[in-house]
Structure formats: structure tokens, C-alpha cells
Design an enzyme around this catalytic site. Structure first.
Site, PDB file in Angstrom:
ATOM      1  N   ASP A 219       9.550  -0.825   8.750  1.00  0.00           N
ATOM      2  CA  ASP A 219       8.868   0.290   8.096  1.00  0.00           C
ATOM      3  C   ASP A 219       9.547   0.518   6.752  1.00  0.00           C
ATOM      4  O   ASP A 219      10.717   0.911   6.692  1.00  0.00           O
ATOM      5  CB  ASP A 219       8.968   1.534   8.977  1.00  0.00           C
ATOM      6  CG  ASP A 219       8.293   2.753   8.356  1.00  0.00           C
ATOM      7  OD1 ASP A 219       7.799   2.658   7.214  1.00  0.00           O
ATOM      8  OD2 ASP A 219       8.259   3.805   9.025  1.00  0.00           O
TER       9      ASP A 219
ATOM     10  N   LYS B 180       0.982   4.522  -7.609  1.00  0.00           N
ATOM     11  CA  LYS B 180       0.971   3.272  -8.369  1.00  0.00           C
ATOM     12  C   LYS B 180       1.468   3.465  -9.799  1.00  0.00           C
ATOM     13  O   LYS B 180       2.068   2.555 -10.388  1.00  0.00           O
ATOM     14  CB  LYS B 180      -0.431   2.665  -8.351  1.00  0.00           C
ATOM     15  CG  LYS B 180      -0.889   2.211  -6.964  1.00  0.00           C
ATOM     16  CD  LYS B 180       0.112   1.239  -6.334  1.00  0.00           C
ATOM     17  CE  LYS B 180      -0.345   0.698  -4.997  1.00  0.00           C
ATOM     18  NZ  LYS B 180       0.620  -0.241  -4.400  1.00  0.00           N
TER      19      LYS B 180
ATOM     20  N   LEU C 124      -2.912 -10.118   0.531  1.00  0.00           N
ATOM     21  CA  LEU C 124      -2.138 -10.584  -0.616  1.00  0.00           C
ATOM     22  C   LEU C 124      -0.728 -10.995  -0.223  1.00  0.00           C
ATOM     23  O   LEU C 124      -0.185 -11.975  -0.747  1.00  0.00           O
ATOM     24  CB  LEU C 124      -2.077  -9.493  -1.689  1.00  0.00           C
ATOM     25  CG  LEU C 124      -3.409  -9.004  -2.258  1.00  0.00           C
ATOM     26  CD1 LEU C 124      -3.168  -7.993  -3.368  1.00  0.00           C
ATOM     27  CD2 LEU C 124      -4.245 -10.171  -2.772  1.00  0.00           C
TER      28      LEU C 124
ATOM     29  N   TYR D 211      -3.044   7.895  -4.585  1.00  0.00           N
ATOM     30  CA  TYR D 211      -2.852   6.468  -4.853  1.00  0.00           C
ATOM     31  C   TYR D 211      -2.471   6.231  -6.312  1.00  0.00           C
ATOM     32  O   TYR D 211      -1.565   5.443  -6.622  1.00  0.00           O
ATOM     33  CB  TYR D 211      -4.139   5.721  -4.499  1.00  0.00           C
ATOM     34  CG  TYR D 211      -4.032   4.215  -4.500  1.00  0.00           C
ATOM     35  CD1 TYR D 211      -3.292   3.549  -3.523  1.00  0.00           C
ATOM     36  CD2 TYR D 211      -4.685   3.452  -5.463  1.00  0.00           C
ATOM     37  CE1 TYR D 211      -3.205   2.164  -3.503  1.00  0.00           C
ATOM     38  CE2 TYR D 211      -4.611   2.069  -5.457  1.00  0.00           C
ATOM     39  CZ  TYR D 211      -3.864   1.435  -4.481  1.00  0.00           C
ATOM     40  OH  TYR D 211      -3.781   0.058  -4.463  1.00  0.00           O
TER      41      TYR D 211
ATOM     42  N   SER E  45      -1.474  -1.176  -9.324  1.00  0.00           N
ATOM     43  CA  SER E  45      -2.911  -1.354  -9.108  1.00  0.00           C
ATOM     44  C   SER E  45      -3.626  -1.088 -10.407  1.00  0.00           C
ATOM     45  O   SER E  45      -3.093  -0.417 -11.313  1.00  0.00           O
ATOM     46  CB  SER E  45      -3.417  -0.381  -8.039  1.00  0.00           C
ATOM     47  OG  SER E  45      -4.833  -0.271  -8.063  1.00  0.00           O
TER      48      SER E  45
ATOM     49  N   ASP F  82       6.637  -6.550   7.991  1.00  0.00           N
ATOM     50  CA  ASP F  82       5.384  -5.814   8.117  1.00  0.00           C
ATOM     51  C   ASP F  82       5.530  -4.815   9.259  1.00  0.00           C
ATOM     52  O   ASP F  82       6.375  -4.980  10.141  1.00  0.00           O
ATOM     53  CB  ASP F  82       4.217  -6.765   8.412  1.00  0.00           C
ATOM     54  CG  ASP F  82       2.864  -6.147   8.102  1.00  0.00           C
ATOM     55  OD1 ASP F  82       2.364  -6.359   6.977  1.00  0.00           O
ATOM     56  OD2 ASP F  82       2.313  -5.437   8.976  1.00  0.00           O
TER      57      ASP F  82
END
Length: 522
Positions: free
Chosen positions: A334, A429, A288, A425, A413, A307
Site C-alpha cells: 500500500d 496530479k 500502464l 485528481y 496526468s 500493487d
């Protein structure tokens, strides 16, 4: 040996002609037009061929004419003889007694749109961008869109496309009836082949008679309109010094100079909304993040991409610059390290002059049931997705506040509302949503908007790595019965960062095929 600019494949009774300049988004030059015209004539005369499909190699169908070639032709024989050859080629295709299908993806712009318009049917990949766009570079149409576009999509729609220069999603043309179907990119060619075989199943002589009848009923004023279009193109080319505008455009796309364009230069040199804007994207080496970087690059943005993988982000930056000609810097960083983030933002500000858009895309997954999630797995997921978004947002906020402008887009998400086996997760999110709403309140008075995107199942390497049975089961739970494409997410980000979204802040944009309407996938 250089590959031909048009490839030919024969699949049964279907002849495929594939535009093959992918490094230039299949921009058209004399060689390509000559080969396309020749192959069109051969296909028309070949009794074993019943249907012809025209497609594009690589990520785009065609971005239109090759501006460098335009300028070279202008300095030799002039631009109009080339455009006459283009018009003759397209007229040959339109007058063919055999059905033609355009299978389009990526971009079908200007000449690419005009090529699609002379085909009998069009099928497109999800996320395909379509537009006239000539006016954005002082040009007028020269290969038929001023006549054929209105016939395909109606007067009001055609006028808007011509006068605005805007690119529109392929999906918008299905309701109008011009595009027959919009399909996942990995199914485009197989679906086009199936469509072609349906047409090829008819008696060829009867079908050719049908096409002759349909062609004879076309508006007889069309030929006069096409002649006038070429004349108007030539007059406009000289009167408004179009070559200078094209040289400015090409110079902008190839320079590595980081200076900001003036408003006058911006209008003259580019079609993009983001020329003069700097976009920072984390996790941009693939998936993405890379799709969004390419989307903003297409509209002229300067990019600072980061990245954790130095090799991958360097390769991504090289690819973007070679494909789009924009100024792009790559940094191994990072997002969980405050010093890394502060240094990255400061260096980006020094290099590009402004920081206009931040996209907090970096994230990882370490799924398990709660009793099996280690301290390290909890911390890793929360640190990258939530703490990383916080650190990056904190670092850019003073710059955006001082310039009284900014867009912060963070990635949540579909799982933020809750999902089995993902408590780390889900917590991260959901935290991104809370962070976004807090940022929206603090930034509103300074012209800073903050929004979140909540993707559903998207065709990324992560999804493709799943075993086929599990992947099919998950996709089957999506109301639209398919996974999304990275371009769908990139379009959402491009919208939220645009002036069109200037009054939208603190929202979560679900791009998930409707899965958020239901319950957990698991």
C-alpha cells in the site's frame, strides 16, 4: 495436442499465415520455417488466393531466431544448413508472384525484421519496435538484412541499424516509406485485411505480371550478396565463439540469481540498456504499470513490482519472468502506508543490490463535482497519487544519493492543468508536478533525475470500460483522433530512465496525442 507453429486462415481471397510461438515471442525454429515455406508454396499455387498476409500471434511479430534452437542445430548438423533453409523460405516469399503484406506488432527484430523485408508492404501497430540487433549478440545477419535493409530504408539508415543494434519505433519508418501505415494494435489485422483486399481487387494475372516485372528489375547483385552473407555468418560464428555468447545470454535470461553483472558480461550477454539495473514500479499489476514493467524487462532490467492486489501482482511477476527471463519480485503493498513503502524499498535493495529507477505509477480516480466529493474521496485520491509518490521517493532517495545515480519518474496526468469534475485528481496530479520539480533540484548534484509523465487518453481497461458513445466523444477531442497505447507510455518511461535522458530533469513529458495543446476534455 501442440498447436502448429504457423496457423493458416483464409478470409476471402486473402490467405493469412500467422507465426504461432507466442510464448517465445514467435522466435523462429526449423519447424516454423518449414511450415512457413510449405504454406507459402501452397498459397502461391492456390488460384483462390490473391494476397498473402503474414502476422504474429500474441504480443510480437517475431523476435528473430530461437537461440536455443541455434545451439541445438550447432551441435547436430551445424547452424548453416538451418540458415540456408531460412534464406530459401524468405527467397520464396520475395519471389512470389502474389503480393505479400507483413502485419507487425510488438517486436520485429533480427529474423523478424528480415521476414518483413521480403514482403511487398508492411503495416505496423503503434509502439512496434524494429531493429537488426544481430551485433548485440556477436551475430551477423543470416537471412538477408545486410542486402535488403539498405534497399528498403537507404544506406545511411541501414548502416546505423546494423552497427548500433538499436531498436526503433515503427513510426520512424513511415517517413522513409518502408512502412505503409502505423495503426492502433486493435485495428492491425482489420486494416491489413482491408489493404490486402485493395490489392486483391486487381486482375490477378496482370498483377502477377507486374510482380514478375518488378522482380526482374531488382539489383542482380542481390543473390551474390545473400550468398556472401551466409558465408560471413558462418565464419563469424566460429571465429568469435558465438555459441558461448548465446549460452551466456540464455543463462542471464533464465537465472533467478540476483547478483549484478560485470560490464564485460553485460556487453556479451544482452541487448538491453537495463541489464544490471533495478527498476521499482508501483501499481504494476495491470495497465500502464504492467506495460512499463514488460518494457524494462525486455531490455534486461531486474524488477521489483508492487500493487495493492497480491494475486494480480503475483500473476504479473510470473508472466514477466516466463516471458523475459529476468529477476522479478512481487510485493503486495500500500503506497499510502509509510511502513509498507520503507519495507518494500529495503527488501528490494537487499534482493537486487541497487535501486536505479523508481516509477511512481499508482493512482486512483474518484471523480465528481466539488460539492459531491466526500472527505474520504478527496483523501483517497491525494493519498495514493501524491502522498504515495512522496513516500516512495523519500524511501529510495538515500540509496540513489549514496550510489550517485538514480531516476525517479512520477505519473501526473493531462488533467494536472485543470479539468472539470476532478478537483481531487487535479490537485493530486498538480502536486506530483511540484514534487517532481523539487526532487529534481535536490537530486541534481547527486546524479539523480526526476521527471513526470502526463498521459492523455490511453487504451487501458479503465477507458475500455466506458460506454462506447462517451469513449468516442472523448477520443474525438484528441488532435490525433485516437487513444494512445500503453506501449507509448512505456517507451516514454524507458527513455526518461535511460542515459539518453541524463541531462533532462524536472520536466513534464506530455504523451497525449496533442490534447494538452487545447483545453479541458469536458
Amino acid at each position: 495436442m501442440t498447436a502448429p507453429s504457423v496457423l493458416v486462415e483464409q478470409h476471402g481471397s486473402v490467405r493469412w499465415l500467422i507465426l504461432n510461438r507466442p510464448e517465445h515471442r514467435n522466435a523462429m525454429n526449423d519447424d516454423m520455417i518449414g511450415l512457413l515455406s510449405s504454406h507459402a508454396r501452397d498459397a502461391e499455387q492456390d488460384s483462390a488466393t490473391s494476397v498473402i498476409v503474414v502476422a504474429g500471434e500474441g504480443k510480437s511479430f517475431s523476435a528473430g531466431g530461437d537461440f536455443r534452437h541455434f545451439l541445438a542445430m550447432d551441435e547436430s548438423e551445424g547452424i548453416l544448413p538451418f540458415l540456408e533453409r531460412v534464406s530459401e523460405c524468405f527467397a520464396r516469399i520475395e519471389a512470389s508472384t502474389k503480393p505479400w503484406i507483413a502485419a507487425i506488432q510488438g517486436h520485429a527484430v533480427a529474423g523478424g525484421l528480415e521476414l518483413a523485408l521480403v514482403c511487398d508492404a508492411v503495416i505496423a501497430a503503434h509502439g512496434t519496435l524494429i531493429g537488426d540487433a544481430h551485433l548485440n549478440n556477436r551475430l551477423l545477419p543470416g537471412a538477408g538484412s545486410s542486402v535488403r535493409l539498405e534497399r528498403a530504408i537507404g544506406k545511411a539508415n541501414a548502416r546505423w541499424m546494423h552497427l548500433s543494434g538499436e531498436l526503433q519505433q515503427a513510426e520512424e519508418f513511415t517517413a522513409i516509406g518502408w512502412i505503409r501505415d502505423v495503426v492502433p494494435i486493435n485495428e492491425l489485422r482489420s486494416r491489413a485485411q482491408r489493404l490486402a483486399l485493395r490489392l486483391a481487387a486487381h486482375d490477378q494475372a496482370a498483377q502477377q505480371n507486374m510482380k514478375r516485372l518488378l522482380l526482374s528489375l531488382e539489383d542482380r547483385r542481390a543473390s551474390e550478396g545473400l550468398r556472401r552473407e551466409l558465408e560471413a555468418f558462418g565464419d563469424n560464428w566460429v571465429e568469435h565463439d558465438v555459441p558461448s555468447a548465446l549460452r551466456a545470454f540464455l543463462s542471464t535470461r533464465t537465472t533467478q540469481n540476483s547478483r549484478k553483472l560485470t560490464m564485460t558480461e553485460t556487453r556479451e550477454a544482452t541487448t538491453g540498456r537495463y541489464v544490471g539495473r533495478t527498476v521499482l514500479i508501483t501499481g504494476a499489476a495491470q495497465g500502464l504499470g504492467l506495460a512499463m514493467a514488460e518494457r524494462f524487462a525486455f531490455e534486461g532490467a531486474s524488477l521489483a513490482i508492487g500493487d495493492l492486489s497480491e494475486d494480480a501482482i503475483t500473476d504479473a511477476a510470473r508472466h514477466i519472468h516466463e516471458s523475459y527471463g529476468v529477476d522479478v519480485t512481487a510485493t503486495r503493498m500500500d503506497v499510502t502506508d509509510s511502513t509498507h513503502v520503507t519495507d518494500w524499498v529495503a527488501a528490494s535493495r537487499d534482493r537486487h543490490g541497487t535501486i536505479d529507477v523508481l516509477i511512481n505509477n499508482a493512482g486512483i480516480i474518484r471523480d465528481n463535482r466539488i460539492e459531491n466529493i466526500s472527505d474520504e474521496d478527496w483523501a483517497a485520491v491525494v493519498d495514493v497519487s501524491l502522498t504515495g509518490a512522496f513516500l516512495c521517493s523519500r524511501a529510495v532517495f538515500p540509496h540513489m544519493r549514496n550510489q550517485r545515480y538514480g531516476r525517479i519518474i512520477s505519473f501526473s496526468s493531462m488533467s494536472w492543468r485543470g479539468n472539470f469534475g476532478q478537483v481531487n485528481y487535479v490537485a493530486a496530479k498538480a502536486g506530483v508536478v511540484g514534487l517532481t520539480r523539487g526532487l529534481a533540484l535536490e537530486g541534481a548534484r547527486y546524479g539523480i533525475t526526476a521527471n513526470a509523465i502526463a498521459p492523455g487518453l490511453i487504451s487501458t481497461p479503465m477507458l475500455e470500460s466506458m460506454n462506447a458513445e462517451a469513449r468516442t466523444l472523448l477520443v474525438g477531442k484528441v488532435p490525433m483522433k485516437r487513444a494512445g497505447d500503453p506501449s507509448n507510455i512505456a517507451e516514454g518511461a524507458a527513455f526518461l530512465a535511460s542515459e539518453a535522458a541524463s541531462y533532462i530533469t524536472g520536466v513534464v513529458l506530455d504523451i497525449d496525442g496533442g490534447i494538452s495543446i487545447g483545453s479541458s476534455l469536458r
